[in-house]
Design a protein around this motif. Structure first.
Motif, PDB file in Angstrom:
ATOM      1  N   MET A  71       0.834  -1.209   0.000  1.00  0.00           N
ATOM      2  CA  MET A  71       0.000   0.000   0.000  1.00  0.00           C
ATOM      3  C   MET A  71       0.866   1.256   0.000  1.00  0.00           C
ATOM      4  O   MET A  71       0.627   2.207  -0.746  1.00  0.00           O
ATOM      5  N   ALA A  72       1.903   1.254   0.857  1.00  0.00           N
ATOM      6  CA  ALA A  72       2.797   2.421   0.933  1.00  0.00           C
ATOM      7  C   ALA A  72       3.486   2.631  -0.410  1.00  0.00           C
ATOM      8  O   ALA A  72       3.651   3.769  -0.860  1.00  0.00           O
ATOM      9  N   LEU A 290      11.728 -15.827   0.595  1.00  0.00           N
ATOM     10  CA  LEU A 290      11.585 -14.656  -0.268  1.00  0.00           C
ATOM     11  C   LEU A 290      10.157 -14.119  -0.119  1.00  0.00           C
ATOM     12  O   LEU A 290       9.229 -14.891   0.106  1.00  0.00           O
ATOM     13  N   ILE A 291       9.997 -12.833  -0.291  1.00  0.00           N
ATOM     14  CA  ILE A 291       8.641 -12.273  -0.326  1.00  0.00           C
ATOM     15  C   ILE A 291       8.217 -12.249  -1.780  1.00  0.00           C
ATOM     16  O   ILE A 291       8.907 -11.688  -2.629  1.00  0.00           O
ATOM     17  N   ARG A 292       7.090 -12.854  -2.066  1.00  0.00           N
ATOM     18  CA  ARG A 292       6.619 -12.867  -3.439  1.00  0.00           C
ATOM     19  C   ARG A 292       5.294 -12.121  -3.511  1.00  0.00           C
ATOM     20  O   ARG A 292       4.347 -12.454  -2.801  1.00  0.00           O
ATOM     21  N   VAL A 293       5.231 -11.078  -4.326  1.00  0.00           N
ATOM     22  CA  VAL A 293       3.979 -10.354  -4.528  1.00  0.00           C
ATOM     23  C   VAL A 293       3.458 -10.722  -5.905  1.00  0.00           C
ATOM     24  O   VAL A 293       3.981 -10.267  -6.921  1.00  0.00           O
ATOM     25  N   THR A 294       2.453 -11.556  -5.948  1.00  0.00           N
ATOM     26  CA  THR A 294       1.900 -11.980  -7.242  1.00  0.00           C
ATOM     27  C   THR A 294       1.088 -10.834  -7.838  1.00  0.00           C
ATOM     28  O   THR A 294       0.676  -9.908  -7.123  1.00  0.00           O
ATOM     29  N   SER A 295       0.839 -10.896  -9.137  1.00  0.00           N
ATOM     30  CA  SER A 295       0.073  -9.808  -9.763  1.00  0.00           C
ATOM     31  C   SER A 295      -1.359  -9.811  -9.234  1.00  0.00           C
ATOM     32  O   SER A 295      -1.992  -8.765  -9.148  1.00  0.00           O
ATOM     33  N   GLU A 296      -1.866 -10.993  -8.828  1.00  0.00           N
ATOM     34  CA  GLU A 296      -3.216 -11.038  -8.244  1.00  0.00           C
ATOM     35  C   GLU A 296      -3.234 -10.265  -6.922  1.00  0.00           C
ATOM     36  O   GLU A 296      -4.144  -9.480  -6.654  1.00  0.00           O
ATOM     37  N   LYS A 297      -2.215 -10.498  -6.120  1.00  0.00           N
ATOM     38  CA  LYS A 297      -2.118  -9.828  -4.826  1.00  0.00           C
ATOM     39  C   LYS A 297      -2.039  -8.309  -5.036  1.00  0.00           C
ATOM     40  O   LYS A 297      -2.722  -7.528  -4.364  1.00  0.00           O
ATOM     41  N   LEU A 298      -1.199  -7.926  -6.003  1.00  0.00           N
ATOM     42  CA  LEU A 298      -1.011  -6.506  -6.279  1.00  0.00           C
ATOM     43  C   LEU A 298      -2.333  -5.863  -6.702  1.00  0.00           C
ATOM     44  O   LEU A 298      -2.705  -4.789  -6.235  1.00  0.00           O
ATOM     45  N   GLN A 299      -3.065  -6.546  -7.577  1.00  0.00           N
ATOM     46  CA  GLN A 299      -4.356  -6.034  -8.032  1.00  0.00           C
ATOM     47  C   GLN A 299      -5.329  -5.902  -6.865  1.00  0.00           C
ATOM     48  O   GLN A 299      -6.056  -4.928  -6.740  1.00  0.00           O
ATOM     49  N   GLN A 300      -5.302  -6.919  -6.017  1.00  0.00           N
ATOM     50  CA  GLN A 300      -6.229  -6.934  -4.885  1.00  0.00           C
ATOM     51  C   GLN A 300      -5.964  -5.741  -3.954  1.00  0.00           C
ATOM     52  O   GLN A 300      -6.895  -5.055  -3.524  1.00  0.00           O
ATOM     53  N   VAL A 301      -4.688  -5.463  -3.690  1.00  0.00           N
ATOM     54  CA  VAL A 301      -4.355  -4.314  -2.837  1.00  0.00           C
ATOM     55  C   VAL A 301      -4.720  -3.013  -3.540  1.00  0.00           C
ATOM     56  O   VAL A 301      -5.269  -2.093  -2.948  1.00  0.00           O
ATOM     57  N   LYS A 302      -4.441  -2.947  -4.851  1.00  0.00           N
ATOM     58  CA  LYS A 302      -4.762  -1.754  -5.641  1.00  0.00           C
ATOM     59  C   LYS A 302      -6.239  -1.398  -5.532  1.00  0.00           C
ATOM     60  O   LYS A 302      -6.612  -0.241  -5.354  1.00  0.00           O
ATOM     61  N   GLY A 304      -8.249  -2.036  -3.178  1.00  0.00           N
ATOM     62  CA  GLY A 304      -8.636  -1.594  -1.839  1.00  0.00           C
ATOM     63  C   GLY A 304      -8.029  -0.262  -1.425  1.00  0.00           C
ATOM     64  O   GLY A 304      -8.242   0.189  -0.310  1.00  0.00           O
ATOM     65  N   MET A 305      -7.269   0.374  -2.332  1.00  0.00           N
ATOM     66  CA  MET A 305      -6.588   1.619  -1.951  1.00  0.00           C
ATOM     67  C   MET A 305      -7.588   2.762  -1.761  1.00  0.00           C
ATOM     68  O   MET A 305      -8.442   3.000  -2.620  1.00  0.00           O
ATOM     69  N   PRO A 306      -7.486   3.511  -0.655  1.00  0.00           N
ATOM     70  CA  PRO A 306      -8.359   4.669  -0.483  1.00  0.00           C
ATOM     71  C   PRO A 306      -7.849   5.849  -1.311  1.00  0.00           C
ATOM     72  O   PRO A 306      -6.709   5.838  -1.773  1.00  0.00           O
ATOM     73  N   GLU A 307      -8.704   6.841  -1.504  1.00  0.00           N
ATOM     74  CA  GLU A 307      -8.272   8.063  -2.194  1.00  0.00           C
ATOM     75  C   GLU A 307      -7.343   8.833  -1.257  1.00  0.00           C
ATOM     76  O   GLU A 307      -7.647   8.999  -0.077  1.00  0.00           O
TER      77      GLU A 307
END
Ligand code: ZN
Ligand code: MN
Length: 484
Positions: A71-72, A290-302, A304-307
């Protein structure tokens, strides 16, 4: 505010400032164990074998930390790495029981972003972010002057941190402040941290160097550690700029070092010469995957991002017609934004904004309470403003209702009823009153007709008095004009 008094005196020079910010994440548990991440007065309460650094234990990564880091990263326009990993940074200090800090050195989770800052003259500037990495915090050493003993409190060890490293794009104290404010707002809007500078959940280390404007290469930098107020950061930057320039002018060499800001004596003091990176003997931590950020995870966080504040600022101006100043005030604190948006959701009129800026913030300031504790809730403010706009009450009555609701939390409509503040708005009622006043003050009417303008004011006032202050002055004026 002056951009830089020092640079005004030495116009040949410029400053290059980069800032490293440590943001304490407000997760429920610590980063590698299940200990509570809450503050407590009781020393060494929230500790276990993992965060106390016992040999043979295995850290397990808190997934909430990864989510907050993503998110950051998105909030600061970074690229989120698909793969990142943890390293050990070795150093020896009593508050670090493992003798290494788990951090991300070689492969940070976020890279190459930027934050837009807004300066006092309204111009905007892009400050690039080099990287954001995840790491754990150390404990706290405490020294007793009384007994000469030292203690270690490990409650804070293993608190998750994000370290946000900017490029040296900042050129003076005003920009440094604007950058820190913008970054803090982003983290607050994202809800990843309280960002309380006094409590240390938002800590800034400032790297500063000075060079001749004609020089292409950066000067030797000094680091100012952990300054916990915007004011002190400005003071420290100005002080350091002058110190560097004077050293350069007198042919001295600047030593790369870490310095402390002594706010009492308003000067910086050398703390230690900066270790070379090699001194930390960074190596991959073999205990952590290792930390793996899948594109699904990235989309999911995207999704949920507030304005964020920056976008709200521009939307308020564009869609709701706020001035730059008004939008700046409303977005300067997430509590303000929440209040304002809740009130606008109920009654979307610009008059709500005026009442919020003047009366609500004024009241909160005067009484020194938190906005969240204000008894005039967004719903109640919307009710008051709506009654005023619909001519059910006049402005004086609205102010009175506001005061009473602020003190008692009563329902505004009930206050209007109880206090009999309902405006006499019907033309028939007012017409009767106006006619009475005119017949009782025939001499004033004559004066008015002979050209005395202030006679009109007297008649309006007299009519208002006759309504017990509950008449609508605008309607009264209209009726008066009709009958004169
Ligand atoms: Zn623990
Ligand atoms: Mn760090």
């Amino acid at each position: 505010m002056e951009k830089s008094l020092v640079l005004e005196r030495y116009p040949k020079y410029r400053m290059d400032i980069g800032i490293e910010v440590h943001v304490q994440l407000n997760t429920k548990s610590k980063i590698f164990c299940s200990c509570s991440n809450a503050l407590t007065d009781q020393q060494n309460q929230h500790i276990c074998q993992i965060c106390a650094g016992y040999p043979g234990v295995l850290p397990v990564l808190n997934q909430q930390v990864v989510e907050f880091a993503i998110m950051a990263g998105l909030g600061t326009n970074c690229t989120v790495s698909e793969i990142s990993e943890f390293d050990r940074k070795h150093y020896f200090y009593p508050d670090l029981p493992k003798n290494y800090q788990i951090t991300q050195n070689y492969f940070p989770i976020c890279k190459n972003g930027y934050v837009m800052i807004r300066l006092e003259d309204g111009t905007e500037k892009k400050i690039r972010i080099n990287r954001i990495h995840i790491e754990e915090d150390a404990g706290k050493n405490m020294h007793s002057d009384l007994t000469g003993e030292s203690y270690v409190d490990l409650n804070r060890t293993g608190t998750p941190l994000l370290e946000i490293v900017s490029e040296p794009d900042i050129e003076n104290a005003e920009e440094a402040k604007a950058y820190l404010k913008a970054l803090r707002l982003i983290m607050q809007y994202l809800g990843v941290s309280d960002c309380n500078m006094e409590e240390g959940s938002f800590r800034a280390d400032t790297n500063l160097s000075v060079r001749l404007r004609t020089n292409q290469t950066l000067g030797t930098r000094c680091e100012l550690k952990n300054i916990n107020s915007f004011k002190f950061i400005s003071d420290a930057i100005e002080y350091e700029a002058e110190r560097h320039i004077q050293a350069i002018e007198s042919g001295e060499r600047i030593r790369q070092e870490t310095r402390l800001w002594d706010s009492k004596n308003r000067k910086s003091i050398s703390m230690r010469s900066k270790e070379d990176l090699a001194d930390y003997r960074y190596c991959t931590d073999p205990d952590l995957a290792l930390i793996r950020v899948t594109s699904e995870k990235l989309q999911q966080v995207k999704h949920g991002m507030p304005e964020l504040a920056y976008d709200k600022y521009h939307r308020y101006i564009r869609v709701w017609g706020l001035s730059a100043y008004e939008a700046d005030v409303v977005t300067s604190d997430i509590a303000f934004t929440k209040y304002f948006e809740s009130a606008m959701a109920i009654y979307p009129k610009k008059s709500v904004l005026n009442w919020f800026l003047r009366d609500v913030l004024g009241y909160v300031n005067d009484t020194k309470i938190e906005l969240a504790a204000c008894l005039v809730t967004p719903e109640k403010l919307a009710q008051i403003v709506k009654m005023l706009d619909e001519n059910l009450i006049n402005n004086t009555a609205a102010k009175e209702v506001f005061e009473i609701v602020a003190k008692t939390g009563q329902n505004p409509e009930h206050v209007v009823q109880d206090k009999g503040l309902k405006q006499i708005g019907s033309v028939e009622e007012l017409e009767k009153i106006v006619k009475n006043v005119l017949s009782e003050h025939a001499s004033v009417v004559a004066e008015y007709k002979s050209g005395k303008q202030n006679a009109f004011g007297f008649l309006v006032g007299t009519c208002m008095k006759a309504t017990g202050g509950k008449g609508n002055p605008k309607i009264i004026q209209e009726i008066l004009k009709k009958h004169l």
